[in-house]
Design a protein around this motif. Structure first.
Motif, short mmCIF file in Angstrom:
data_model
loop_
_atom_site.label_atom_id
_atom_site.label_comp_id
_atom_site.label_asym_id
_atom_site.label_seq_id
_atom_site.Cartn_x
_atom_site.Cartn_y
_atom_site.Cartn_z
N GLY A 1 0.82 -1.20 0.00
CA GLY A 1 0.00 0.00 0.00
C GLY A 1 0.85 1.25 0.00
N THR A 2 0.20 2.39 0.11
CA THR A 2 0.89 3.68 0.12
C THR A 2 0.32 4.54 1.23
N ILE A 3 1.20 5.19 1.96
CA ILE A 3 0.79 6.11 3.03
C ILE A 3 0.68 7.51 2.43
N LYS A 4 -0.44 8.17 2.73
CA LYS A 4 -0.65 9.54 2.24
C LYS A 4 -1.03 10.44 3.41
N LYS A 5 -0.61 11.68 3.32
CA LYS A 5 -0.98 12.69 4.31
C LYS A 5 -1.55 13.87 3.53
N LEU A 6 -2.82 14.16 3.74
CA LEU A 6 -3.52 15.23 3.02
C LEU A 6 -3.37 15.07 1.51
N GLY A 7 -3.49 13.82 1.03
CA GLY A 7 -3.47 13.53 -0.40
C GLY A 7 -2.11 13.35 -1.03
N SER A 8 -1.04 13.62 -0.30
CA SER A 8 0.31 13.47 -0.84
C SER A 8 1.01 12.30 -0.17
N ASN A 9 1.90 11.63 -0.91
CA ASN A 9 2.68 10.54 -0.32
C ASN A 9 3.45 11.06 0.88
N TYR A 10 3.62 10.19 1.87
CA TYR A 10 4.21 10.62 3.14
C TYR A 10 5.14 9.52 3.64
N SER A 11 6.34 9.92 4.04
CA SER A 11 7.31 8.94 4.53
C SER A 11 8.38 9.67 5.33
N PRO A 12 9.09 8.99 6.19
CA PRO A 12 8.93 7.60 6.62
C PRO A 12 7.86 7.47 7.69
N VAL A 13 7.05 6.45 7.58
CA VAL A 13 5.96 6.21 8.50
C VAL A 13 6.05 4.77 9.02
N PRO A 14 6.00 4.56 10.34
CA PRO A 14 5.95 3.21 10.87
C PRO A 14 4.60 2.56 10.55
N VAL A 15 4.65 1.34 10.01
CA VAL A 15 3.44 0.62 9.61
C VAL A 15 3.50 -0.78 10.24
N CYS A 16 2.41 -1.18 10.90
CA CYS A 16 2.37 -2.48 11.58
C CYS A 16 1.23 -3.33 11.02
N LEU A 17 1.49 -4.62 10.91
CA LEU A 17 0.51 -5.58 10.41
C LEU A 17 0.15 -6.55 11.54
N PHE A 18 -1.14 -6.71 11.81
CA PHE A 18 -1.63 -7.58 12.89
C PHE A 18 -2.60 -8.63 12.33
N ARG A 19 -2.61 -9.81 12.94
CA ARG A 19 -3.68 -10.78 12.70
C ARG A 19 -4.94 -10.19 13.30
#
Length: 100
Positions: A31-49
């Motif tokens: 996927g892609t992280i966006k902030k106010l419609g624009s790509n945003y990085s670096p962002v911590p992303v976690c995946l959970f069951r």
């Protein structure tokens, strides 16, 4: 977590690979992280069951805002949480993500 090589056949350059636990497999989520419609990085992303809320993977989005989780069991139902590293916004959650 990683996949386990259970047998290697050097002459043919082949390997037989098997998951080490039921959370692992050959699926992926991207996927892609966006902030106010624009790509945003670096962002911590976690995946959970989803069924037991177990943390499976944690990553940081790339410069273009994209992220990728691999080696996940196909068909597993998950949710993803992304955190604003600048603490300007609340965390965002994508729920009921099915691994493909």
């Amino acid at each position: 977590m990683a996949l386990k090589i259970i047998r290697s056949i050097p002459k043919h350059g082949m390997r037989i690979i098997t998951p080490m636990n039921t959370n692992q497999g050959f699926g992926k989520i991207s996927g892609t992280i966006k902030k106010l419609g624009s790509n945003y990085s670096p962002v911590p992303v976690c995946l959970f069951r989803r069924d037991n809320r177990q943390l499976l993977w944690e990553t940081t989005s790339k410069a273009d805002g994209s992220y990728l989780f691999r080696n996940i069991a196909v068909g597993l139902e998950c949710f993803i949480v992304a955190f604003d590293p600048n603490n300007q916004y609340n965390a965002v959650i994508q729920d009921r993500v099915i691994v493909k």
